[in-house]
Design an enzyme around this catalytic site. Structure first.
Site, mmCIF file in Angstrom:
data_model
loop_
_atom_site.group_PDB
_atom_site.id
_atom_site.type_symbol
_atom_site.label_atom_id
_atom_site.label_comp_id
_atom_site.label_asym_id
_atom_site.label_seq_id
_atom_site.Cartn_x
_atom_site.Cartn_y
_atom_site.Cartn_z
ATOM 1 N N LYS A 146 -3.668 4.852 6.160
ATOM 2 C CA LYS A 146 -3.975 5.452 7.457
ATOM 3 C C LYS A 146 -3.907 6.967 7.378
ATOM 4 C CE LYS A 146 -2.229 1.905 10.501
ATOM 5 N NZ LYS A 146 -2.057 0.975 9.362
ATOM 6 N N ARG A 163 -9.929 -8.031 9.952
ATOM 7 C CA ARG A 163 -9.774 -9.077 8.925
ATOM 8 C C ARG A 163 -10.642 -10.283 9.273
ATOM 9 N NH1 ARG A 163 -3.804 -7.976 8.743
ATOM 10 N NH2 ARG A 163 -3.661 -6.260 7.250
ATOM 11 N N CYS A 203 -12.329 -7.674 14.892
ATOM 12 C CA CYS A 203 -11.192 -7.840 13.964
ATOM 13 C C CYS A 203 -11.485 -7.257 12.581
ATOM 14 C CB CYS A 203 -10.865 -9.320 13.826
ATOM 15 S SG CYS A 203 -9.546 -9.624 12.635
ATOM 16 N N ASP A 258 -12.271 -0.156 12.790
ATOM 17 C CA ASP A 258 -12.528 -0.260 11.348
ATOM 18 C C ASP A 258 -13.970 -0.701 11.091
ATOM 19 O OD1 ASP A 258 -9.953 0.436 10.317
ATOM 20 O OD2 ASP A 258 -9.219 -1.456 11.142
ATOM 21 N N ASP A 275 -7.984 4.098 9.418
ATOM 22 C CA ASP A 275 -7.729 3.577 8.072
ATOM 23 C C ASP A 275 -8.870 4.024 7.172
ATOM 24 O OD1 ASP A 275 -5.477 1.618 7.216
ATOM 25 O OD2 ASP A 275 -5.791 1.239 9.351
ATOM 26 N N ARG A 306 7.126 -0.181 2.281
ATOM 27 C CA ARG A 306 6.833 -1.339 3.145
ATOM 28 C C ARG A 306 5.707 -2.183 2.574
ATOM 29 N NH1 ARG A 306 5.427 3.520 4.857
ATOM 30 N NH2 ARG A 306 3.484 3.938 5.939
ATOM 31 N N ARG A 320 0.824 -1.208 0.000
ATOM 32 C CA ARG A 320 0.000 0.000 0.000
ATOM 33 C C ARG A 320 0.861 1.262 0.000
ATOM 34 N NH1 ARG A 320 -4.881 -0.969 2.512
ATOM 35 N NH2 ARG A 320 -3.706 -2.236 4.001
ATOM 36 N N TYR A 321 1.944 1.230 0.741
ATOM 37 C CA TYR A 321 2.858 2.380 0.848
ATOM 38 C C TYR A 321 4.172 1.989 0.173
ATOM 39 C CZ TYR A 321 -0.367 3.201 4.752
ATOM 40 O OH TYR A 321 -1.484 3.356 5.533
ATOM 41 N N CYS A 340 -5.157 -17.185 14.548
ATOM 42 C CA CYS A 340 -4.710 -16.394 15.700
ATOM 43 C C CYS A 340 -4.930 -17.240 16.950
ATOM 44 C CB CYS A 340 -5.541 -15.125 15.830
ATOM 45 S SG CYS A 340 -5.493 -14.084 14.365
ATOM 46 N N CYS A 363 -10.610 -11.683 17.994
ATOM 47 C CA CYS A 363 -11.166 -10.450 18.526
ATOM 48 C C CYS A 363 -12.482 -10.171 17.799
ATOM 49 C CB CYS A 363 -10.188 -9.304 18.289
ATOM 50 S SG CYS A 363 -8.502 -9.738 18.796
#
Ligand code: SF4
Length: 363
Positions: free
Chosen positions: A321, A116, A114, A277, A314, A98, A94-95, A107, A111
């Site tokens: 972000k 995702r 989450c 999000d 985001d 990185r 995206r950037y 996981c 959560c």
């Protein structure tokens, strides 16, 4: 306080009901939730939950509720737009400098907020094949602008120390990759997983390792979690934090303050406070940007700069972000002509008490 002592991870709604963590009346709805979004509660996290507190901030993060069946306006399966920036499987670029490298889809805990949630959990995307892994490495190798690789997922610390060591060696072998950052919840969800072997696997010649810990309430930073983080930090791995601003979990200034102070006491620099999000079925856990800004203002007035995270949101659609914190500086003058007034510019600056001052002040 009525705590739960269990030996294995709870994954089924019926198990949550049996342990007094969910209402029997909700079971049919919770089965529907669990068929769509993974559920997992490790013994370490279960031990933190007070069953007598209907608003327990740890339970709110991990125990599913029927509210998750309601997809609110604007909520979407890929809220931060990973897909729009995925040139090959497992990579999000995206950037410029990185990439995210999504190695696993599982996981230790799941959560309820989450971002995702449509992608993580047993039976979601299959594990990364060796071919796909090699293609992802080739992509990184072919893009010399990539300075940092962020291992995320899923939780990369779910991998075995042996596999992690191989991955770290592969990445550090790419000359332009200088930083490998791992995002994880394992030190709080399953601290004993952070073994000496796992810590050794994270250290590699040729690249610097950083670890970002996801925790949202100071109670998650148990003695075990603190010891797990200390094992990494003592080994020379710097740590930062990331938290999500969550309604009923940490959306008050005293709770946030305690959390940020706890991070710093653990030698973990507060890094991100994420606005929630727009993941499906998570509206009941989100606050407003306005409330987030109020909390950041309150934090600025009460705790040292060391304890200040960046409040970020985001932008849906994959636009990355943005800083979402309050503005403390505003222009004091506006002019209708084109004359250069750069030497005359003045500003209103708000101090930590909320008082506004002119800068430079009147002569
Ligand atoms: S640990 Fe991270 S990826 Fe896993 S469920 Fe929680 S927020 Fe999602």
């Amino acid at each position: 306080m009525s705590r739960i002592d269990i030996a294995t991870t709870l994954r089924q709604p019926a198990e949550l009901v049996a342990h007094g963590l969910a209402r029997a009346d909700d079971l049919p709805d919770l089965e529907k939730v669990a068929s769509r979004y993974a559920v997992a509660l490790t013994p370490d996290i279960a031990a933190l939950i007070d069953r007598n507190d209907p608003d327990d901030p740890i339970a709110r993060q991990f125990i599913p509720t029927p509210a998750e069946l309601v997809t609110g306006p604007g909520e979407r399966a890929d809220p931060i737009g990973d897909q729009a920036h995925s040139p090959v499987a497992a990579i999000v670029h995206r950037y410029p400098d990185r990439v995210l490298f999504k190695l696993v889809h599982v996981c230790a805990v799941y959560c309820r907020f989450c971002f995702r949630r449509e992608m993580v959990g047993p039976g979601k995307d299959s594990a990364l094949s060796e071919d796909a892994y090699r293609r992802a490495l080739d992509y990184i190798r072919d893009h010399p602008e990539i300075w940092e690789v962020i291992l995320t997922g899923g939780d990369p610390l779910m991998l075995s120390p042996r596999r992690l060591a191989e991955i770290m060696t592969d990445l550090a072998g790419i000359e332009h990759v200088r930083i490998v950052r791992l995002h994880t919840r394992v030190p709080v969800a399953e601290p004993n997983r952070v073994s000496a072997d796992l810590v050794a696997a994270l250290k590699v010649a040729g690249a610097t390792t950083w670890v970002a810990l996801h925790a949202n309430h100071a109670r998650e930073l148990t003695m075990g979690a603190r010891a797990a983080c200390a094992r990494m930090i003592d080994a020379g791995i710097p740590m930062v934090s990331q938290s999500v601003l969550l309604r009923g979990v940490n959306d008050d200034s005293a709770t946030l303050e305690t959390l940020m102070r706890a991070f710093v006491e653990c030698r973990i620099k507060p890094y991100y406070l994420h606005h929630g999000d727009l993941a499906p079925g998570t509206a009941h856990l989100r606050t407003t940007l306005e409330r987030g800004q109020e909390l950041i203002r309150a934090l600025r007035g009460r705790v040292s700069g060391l304890c200040q995270p960046d409040y970020v949101v985001d932008i849906p659609g994959g636009h990355g972000k943005s800083q979402a914190g309050p503005n403390y500086v505003a222009p004091a003058n506006s002019y209708s002509d084109d004359r250069d007034r750069s030497q005359e510019k003045r500003y209103y600056i708000t101090d930590y008490c909320g008082d506004v001052h002119l800068y430079p002040p009147e002569p």
